[in-house]
Design an enzyme around this catalytic site. Structure first.
Site, PDB file in Angstrom:
ATOM      1  N   ALA A 129       0.774  -1.358   0.046  1.00  0.00           N
ATOM      2  CA  ALA A 129       0.088  -0.012   0.248  1.00  0.00           C
ATOM      3  C   ALA A 129       0.893   1.319   0.029  1.00  0.00           C
ATOM      4  CB  ALA A 129      -0.953  -0.055   1.180  1.00  0.00           C
ATOM      5  N   ASN A 196       3.287  -3.921   7.253  1.00  0.00           N
ATOM      6  CA  ASN A 196       4.173  -4.749   6.248  1.00  0.00           C
ATOM      7  C   ASN A 196       4.757  -3.889   5.251  1.00  0.00           C
ATOM      8  OD1 ASN A 196       3.220  -7.572   6.677  1.00  0.00           O
ATOM      9  ND2 ASN A 196       1.491  -6.665   6.669  1.00  0.00           N
ATOM     10  N   HIS A 226       0.072   6.596   4.193  1.00  0.00           N
ATOM     11  CA  HIS A 226       1.547   6.267   4.295  1.00  0.00           C
ATOM     12  C   HIS A 226       2.293   7.538   3.476  1.00  0.00           C
ATOM     13  CE1 HIS A 226       0.805   2.319   5.976  1.00  0.00           C
ATOM     14  NE2 HIS A 226       0.024   1.978   4.734  1.00  0.00           N
TER      15      HIS A 226
HETATM   16  N1  LIG Z   1       2.043  -6.552   2.019  1.00  0.00           N
HETATM   17  C1  LIG Z   1       1.185  -5.599   2.168  1.00  0.00           C
HETATM   18  O1  LIG Z   1       1.102  -4.332   1.797  1.00  0.00           O
HETATM   19  C2  LIG Z   1       0.114  -5.920   3.206  1.00  0.00           C
HETATM   20  C3  LIG Z   1      -1.037  -4.920   3.344  1.00  0.00           C
HETATM   21  C4  LIG Z   1      -2.111  -5.529   4.034  1.00  0.00           C
HETATM   22  C5  LIG Z   1      -1.991  -6.808   4.733  1.00  0.00           C
HETATM   23  N2  LIG Z   1      -0.799  -7.736   4.722  1.00  0.00           N
HETATM   24  C6  LIG Z   1      -0.705  -8.731   5.566  1.00  0.00           C
HETATM   25  O2  LIG Z   1      -1.459  -9.803   4.572  1.00  0.00           O
HETATM   26  C7  LIG Z   1      -1.750 -10.795   5.476  1.00  0.00           C
HETATM   27  C8  LIG Z   1      -3.261 -11.085   5.178  1.00  0.00           C
HETATM   28  O3  LIG Z   1      -3.864  -9.982   5.111  1.00  0.00           O
HETATM   29  P1  LIG Z   1      -5.625 -10.068   5.208  1.00  0.00           P
HETATM   30  O4  LIG Z   1      -6.217  -8.649   5.247  1.00  0.00           O
HETATM   31  O5  LIG Z   1      -6.038 -11.038   4.186  1.00  0.00           O
HETATM   32  O6  LIG Z   1      -5.936 -10.635   6.464  1.00  0.00           O
HETATM   33  P2  LIG Z   1      -7.036 -11.444   7.119  1.00  0.00           P
HETATM   34  O7  LIG Z   1      -7.168 -11.543   8.642  1.00  0.00           O
HETATM   35  O8  LIG Z   1      -8.407 -10.946   6.491  1.00  0.00           O
HETATM   36  O9  LIG Z   1      -6.761 -13.013   6.596  1.00  0.00           O
HETATM   37  C9  LIG Z   1      -5.876 -13.883   7.051  1.00  0.00           C
HETATM   38  C10 LIG Z   1      -6.417 -15.322   7.026  1.00  0.00           C
HETATM   39  O10 LIG Z   1      -5.344 -16.317   7.170  1.00  0.00           O
HETATM   40  C11 LIG Z   1      -5.500 -17.302   8.001  1.00  0.00           C
HETATM   41  N3  LIG Z   1      -4.431 -17.758   8.638  1.00  0.00           N
HETATM   42  C12 LIG Z   1      -3.458 -16.979   9.530  1.00  0.00           C
HETATM   43  N4  LIG Z   1      -2.487 -17.760   9.943  1.00  0.00           N
HETATM   44  C13 LIG Z   1      -2.425 -18.975   9.213  1.00  0.00           C
HETATM   45  C14 LIG Z   1      -1.565 -19.697   8.808  1.00  0.00           C
HETATM   46  N5  LIG Z   1      -0.168 -19.967   9.533  1.00  0.00           N
HETATM   47  N6  LIG Z   1      -1.574 -20.632   7.775  1.00  0.00           N
HETATM   48  C15 LIG Z   1      -2.893 -20.635   7.012  1.00  0.00           C
HETATM   49  N7  LIG Z   1      -3.765 -19.936   7.395  1.00  0.00           N
HETATM   50  C16 LIG Z   1      -3.610 -18.941   8.141  1.00  0.00           C
HETATM   51  C17 LIG Z   1      -6.715 -16.886   8.843  1.00  0.00           C
HETATM   52  O11 LIG Z   1      -7.336 -17.769   9.447  1.00  0.00           O
HETATM   53  C18 LIG Z   1      -7.280 -15.767   8.046  1.00  0.00           C
HETATM   54  O12 LIG Z   1      -8.395 -16.331   7.344  1.00  0.00           O
HETATM   55  C19 LIG Z   1      -1.669 -10.501   6.977  1.00  0.00           C
HETATM   56  O13 LIG Z   1      -0.572 -10.976   7.602  1.00  0.00           O
HETATM   57  C20 LIG Z   1      -1.373  -8.756   6.660  1.00  0.00           C
HETATM   58  O14 LIG Z   1      -0.590  -8.197   7.546  1.00  0.00           O
HETATM   59  C21 LIG Z   1       0.147  -7.382   3.684  1.00  0.00           C
END
Ligand SMILES: NC(=O)c1ccc[n+]([C@@H]2O[C@H](COP(=O)([O-])OP(=O)(O)OC[C@H]3O[C@@H](n4cnc5c(N)ncnc54)[C@H](O)[C@@H]3O)[C@@H](O)[C@H]2O)c1
Length: 275
Positions: A129, A196, A226
């Site tokens: 983002a 992240n 950001h």
């Molecule tokens: N790179 C970026 O810019 C960025 C931006 C936003 C979010 N993220 C990250 O991406 C990830 C997903 O975000 P989201 O909004 O979809 O979150 P979310 O909470 O909506 O979904 C995460 C899913 O992963 C599952 N999960 C958790 N740990 C697990 C594991 N070890 N194995 C399998 N499944 C697992 C959970 O049950 C949930 O269904 C998060 O870690 C978030 O911090 C990254």
């Protein structure tokens, strides 16, 4: 003529990002990509998503290993806690891996390079983002002195963050509150779901310890904002990204999902534009 080969994709984590990516793969990217597996530690989430996409549960697998075995590319969209295990296992099997929970890669950069080289596999860390990663990567070749990220979010975006619950009471907050000032390495430790982007900046630029991060709770903002300042030998850069929130998860910005889709397109298409 050479037969066109679809890349087989497995998604780990069926929340806001995983679901959005899965939908895009079976619609917009279906000519080049094929969704072959979904895995979530909460099996009901992968079942629900599989049913939405295919009307049955054929995409669901019961373990990370089963998902890796079916896939050419593993997309991690789960949590910073588990992302290193998911990335390292995928690489050990020689699979490509795209990591969304980039904070989990902090401290593992050398191993990431070593594992991908050893297994002839690739790792993709989307910009997420923020804007400015392209300029940072280019400027870093000549030398970057300073990188600062300032993140502003509504207090609700910090719900469930242990560090915040321990140190602040954000209920009824009326003025901006500085929650954190320090290195990107510390920021991803204390705010694993929120920054992240700090990890992406740290890994792409001058490192997790030298990259500075400020995190501010702002009751007046409705977006995830950001700002990035880069001082380098080549250019002075300032970017500001005002992110619309993902409807399923206010901690996640909509642009982060689109950034992952754009990265997927870079993998799938022969012409790659941008740094
Ligand atoms: N790179 C970026 O810019 C960025 C931006 C936003 C979010 N993220 C990250 O991406 C990830 C997903 O975000 P989201 O909004 O979809 O979150 P979310 O909470 O909506 O979904 C995460 C899913 O992963 C599952 N999960 C958790 N740990 C697990 C594991 N070890 N194995 C399998 N499944 C697992 C959970 O049950 C949930 O269904 C998060 O870690 C978030 O911090 C990254």
């Amino acid at each position: 003529m050479k037969k066109h080969k679809c890349i087989k994709i497995g998604i780990v984590g069926c929340g806001a990002i995983g679901s959005s990516l899965a939908k895009e793969i079976v619609t917009g990217l279906r000519k080049d990509a094929c969704l072959v597996a979904l895995y979530d530690i909460k099996p009901q989430k992968s079942v629900l998503l599989s049913k939405k996409l295919t009307r049955d549960v054929k995409l669901c697998v019961a373990s990370l290993k089963a998902l890796i075995e079916r896939s050419d590319l593993v997309i991690e969209a789960s949590s910073a806690k588990g992302s290193w295990e998911i990335a390292s296992k995928s690489l050990s099997f020689g699979r490509k891996v795209m990591v969304m929970s980039v904070g989990g890669m902090s401290g593992h950069l050398d191993e990431l390079y070593a594992l991908s080289r050893k297994n002839n596999a690739m790792v993709y860390l989307p910009s997420g983002a923020i804007s400015g990663v392209d300029a940072l990567k280019a400027a870093n070749i000549a030398g970057v002195q300073k990188v600062t990220l300032t993140t502003r979010k509504h207090p609700n975006a910090f719900s469930g963050v242990e560090y915040v619950a321990k140190n602040f009471n954000l209920k009824g907050l009326r003025h901006d509150k500085l929650l954190f000032e320090g290195s990107a390495a510390q920021a991803v430790k204390y705010f694993p779901q929120n920054v992240n982007v700090a990890a992406v900046l740290g890994l792409a630029g001058i490192g997790m310890r030298k990259t500075r991060v400020r995190i501010i709770a702002c009751p007046a903002v409705k977006k995830n904002i950001h700002e990035i300042e880069i001082e380098s030998k080549a250019a002075k850069v300032f970017t500001r990204t005002e992110n619309i929130l993902h409807p399923q998860n206010p901690k996640t910005s909509f642009l982060a999902v689109l950034s992952a889709i754009a990265t997927l397109k870079q993998i799938l298409q022969p012409v790659k534009i941008g740094t």
